[in-house]
Design an enzyme around this catalytic site. Structure first.
Site, short mmCIF file in Angstrom:
data_model
loop_
_atom_site.label_atom_id
_atom_site.label_comp_id
_atom_site.label_asym_id
_atom_site.label_seq_id
_atom_site.Cartn_x
_atom_site.Cartn_y
_atom_site.Cartn_z
N HIS A 164 0.83 -1.21 0.00
CA HIS A 164 0.00 0.00 0.00
C HIS A 164 0.87 1.26 0.00
O HIS A 164 0.68 2.17 -0.82
CB HIS A 164 -0.91 -0.04 1.24
CG HIS A 164 -1.77 1.17 1.42
ND1 HIS A 164 -3.13 1.15 1.22
CD2 HIS A 164 -1.47 2.44 1.81
CE1 HIS A 164 -3.63 2.35 1.47
NE2 HIS A 164 -2.64 3.15 1.84
N GLU A 165 1.83 1.30 0.91
CA GLU A 165 2.68 2.49 1.01
C GLU A 165 3.57 2.65 -0.22
O GLU A 165 3.83 3.77 -0.67
CB GLU A 165 3.53 2.41 2.28
CG GLU A 165 2.74 2.32 3.57
CD GLU A 165 1.74 3.45 3.76
OE1 GLU A 165 1.96 4.55 3.19
OE2 GLU A 165 0.74 3.24 4.45
N HIS A 203 1.74 4.43 -2.96
CA HIS A 203 1.76 5.88 -2.79
C HIS A 203 3.09 6.46 -3.26
O HIS A 203 3.14 7.51 -3.91
CB HIS A 203 1.50 6.25 -1.34
CG HIS A 203 0.08 6.09 -0.91
ND1 HIS A 203 -0.97 6.66 -1.60
CD2 HIS A 203 -0.48 5.42 0.12
CE1 HIS A 203 -2.12 6.34 -1.01
NE2 HIS A 203 -1.84 5.58 0.03
N HIS A 258 -6.97 7.92 -1.65
CA HIS A 258 -7.39 6.52 -1.48
C HIS A 258 -8.75 6.34 -2.13
O HIS A 258 -9.52 7.28 -2.28
CB HIS A 258 -7.50 6.15 0.01
CG HIS A 258 -6.21 6.24 0.76
ND1 HIS A 258 -5.76 7.42 1.30
CD2 HIS A 258 -5.29 5.29 1.06
CE1 HIS A 258 -4.59 7.20 1.91
NE2 HIS A 258 -4.29 5.92 1.77
#
Length: 581
Positions: free
Chosen positions: A183-184, A187, A257
């Site tokens: 997830h990170e 980003h 998100h």
């Protein structure tokens, strides 16, 4: 048993976020210049071919002793996963740290020893913290951008070890740690609202001609082409303006998100939820829409949430006059001492665990959120006293059903059970209990059972074929050696198989260990995987040159773009015509 689920909100950040105040003047000028004049993208000065991305994680400080092995393995899995699935146009030569780059990033200072060249396409400087007072597990974002394309080339990631320690133990918990870093990393690859204006068409090199649509409730619809077409096709609504982004939890979550009530358990929603988190084509679509990346052939996790529910579901969710089974009606109120969460139980929407009806802080539409100790997929994390005498089964091949098969004299405490299941090649669902197979191909049926042995029975799920189509699980969650996507493990080097259970010192093709890569795949020494054709491609001459696309896609610049759902468009037009008469 923990009755109250703890929600870990992942507060992420980008280089241009004013919340964490890490704006770097030189980088802001670069991004602004590229926004104003797309002609300044010197695309002819980078390589013309697309190659598997090389991500490097560089520790600013070493993780705690008890977390070193887990953290290093998680980062290696993420590096391998993206190297297998994501293509990038590399710079010529190594990635050089320039003396003009700012080294003080607010939350960390890049030490002189790390200001060097890297044989990589994206470098994350990874820092550690241990803070129980905050609600985030990790934070990450891009900080330094390529001056020719605007693609992120250096970023930072901060892991909160107070929470990372809680991911130790079971395979399912370890999988959750991998999901946090995936997830990170996404980003850091550029999924951030501050960068939307820098997205461009990778074929033409031109900036998209769109305006991010702002709704009255502060939600935004991101109208990038692939994401927009995908949400239209998935939800069955050809009038959508784009993919809707989260509007809750302030800067760092809102805008960067997917909206929880629409995309539910997608990996790129704003917080973790217990149970089966999915890496869907929505996320791959937005990565391609940045203009920086293309995707290789793969099978994504299947999302059932909102599938073919139409414009009303997408735009109204639980506020619609229609009732949708994705949402529940009577949420548990932890502030009401007279309320009992046991009165709000049911199977989660995808049947992967037992949950209770709750609002999670990101969305006002309540849903059944899986209780940590009642995740059917987690083979080693359950409270057995709630299932005594019910022949329960927890593991990757387990699902939630209403009722159970309690033995005579025993009591089914929760009213729901976790049982082993299987699907045949015709998508026929079976439930296996105590060595007996029960046919659940008829949705909502109650299979006959031995009433001399059991007190009562169970009900088959209403949508057995959908459940079979969405079987996303890998055996034992890849045994802490890989990450499962669409039922296939991406394993770290040295392992292969359905569950990364086999030793392999050569290349991997899918789940097999091979000496040489077969046709329509291409050996990659960085990941030791045979990289497939571009996504949705049938045949190709190179990993970035498709020659024939699947029927639902069209060939554009060597890659396959999703076509509109023409039957959906026709149906919508007919409805509009009838309403006009």
């Amino acid at each position: 048993m923990k009755y109250l689920l703890i929600f870990y909100f992942t507060i992420c950040f980008a280089a241009v976020s004013d919340v964490l105040d890490i704006k770097l003047p030189s980088q802001m000028k670069l991004l602004q210049k590229l926004r104003e004049n797309r002609g300044d993208r010197k695309l002819d000065e980078i390589k013309t071919t697309w190659e598997p991305i090389r991500i490097h994680f560089e520790f600013i400080e070493t993780p705690p002793t008890e977390l070193i092995q887990q953290t290093e393995t998680v980062l290696e899995i993420c590096k391998t996963f993206f190297g297998r699935h994501l293509l990038v146009k590399r710079q010529t030569g190594s990635l050089e740290w320039k003396s003009t780059y700012e080294t003080d990033w607010g939350l960390l200072i890049v030490p002189a020893s790390l200001q060097k060249s890297y044989d990589s396409d994206l470098v994350f400087f990874v820092a550690q913290e241990t803070d129980s007072e905050v609600e985030y597990i990790a934070r990450a974002g891009p900080v330094i951008f390529d001056e020719k394309t605007g693609r992120p080339i250096f970023g930072m990631m901060i892991l909160n070890n107070h929470y990372m320690l809680e991911f130790q133990g079971t395979n399912a918990k370890f999988e959750a740690a991998v999901q946090v870093v995936l997830h990170e990393t996404i980003h850091g690859l550029g999924f951030s609202d501050d960068l939307y204006d820098n997205y461009f068409d990778s074929t033409s090199g031109q900036k998209y001609d769109f305006t991010v649509y702002q709704r009255v409730n502060l939600q935004i619809d991101l109208p990038t082409p692939r994401l927009t077409q995908l949400v239209k096709n998935h939800f069955g609504c050809c009038n959508l303006l784009g993919g809707t982004m989260e509007d809750q939890n302030g800067s760092g979550t809102a805008g960067s998100h997917f909206e929880r009530s629409i995309f539910h358990n997608d990996l790129m929603t704003g917080s973790m939820i217990s149970g089966n988190t999915l890496f869907t084509d929505f996320t791959f679509a937005i990565l391609e829409d940045t203009g920086f990346y293309r995707v290789t052939k793969h099978v994504s996790d299947v999302q059932l949430w909102g599938l073919d529910k139409g414009c009303d579901f997408y735009q109204q969710q639980c506020y619609s006059d229609s009732s949708y089974e994705e949402f529940c009606q009577n949420p548990y109120d932890p502030q009401d001492k007279s309320d009992n969460f046991l009165n709000h139980l049911s199977c989660s929407y995808a049947q992967t665990g037992i949950g209770y009806c709750v609002n999670d802080g990101l969305v006002e539409c309540p849903y059944y959120n899986i209780i940590q100790d009642l995740d059917c997929r987690d083979a080693d994390n359950y409270d057995a006293k709630f299932f005594q005498g019910t022949n329960f089964h927890f593991g990757y091949d387990s699902m939630c059903v209403r009722g159970g098969l309690p033995k005579k004299g025993d009591y089914l405490y929760l009213g729901f059970s976790c049982f082993k299941y299987s699907c045949d090649e015709d998508q026929q669902l079976s439930i296996i209990v105590d060595g007996t197979t029960y046919d659940c191909s008829d949705g909502g049926s109650i299979p006959s059972f031995d009433n001399t042995k059991y007190s009562f029975g169970f009900m088959c799920p209403d949508n057995p074929k959908d459940i079979c189509k969405s079987m996303n699980e890998c055996p034992n969650q890849c045994n802490k050696k890989g990450y499962c996507l669409g039922g296939v493990c991406t394993c770290i080097a040295g392992y292969a198989g359905r569950a990364c259970e086999k030793a392999c010192t050569t290349y991997r093709d899918g789940i097999e260990c091979v000496q040489t890569c077969p046709a329509n795949t291409f050996a990659n020494a960085e990941t030791m995987y045979c990289i497939g054709c571009p996504a949705n491609c049938v045949t190709c001459s190179a990993q970035d040159v498709c020659t024939l696309c699947e029927d639902s896609h069209e060939l554009v610049g060597g890659f396959c773009n999703l076509l509109p759902n023409y039957s959906l468009m026709l149906a919508t037009s007919l409805i509009a015509l009838l309403l006009a008469l």
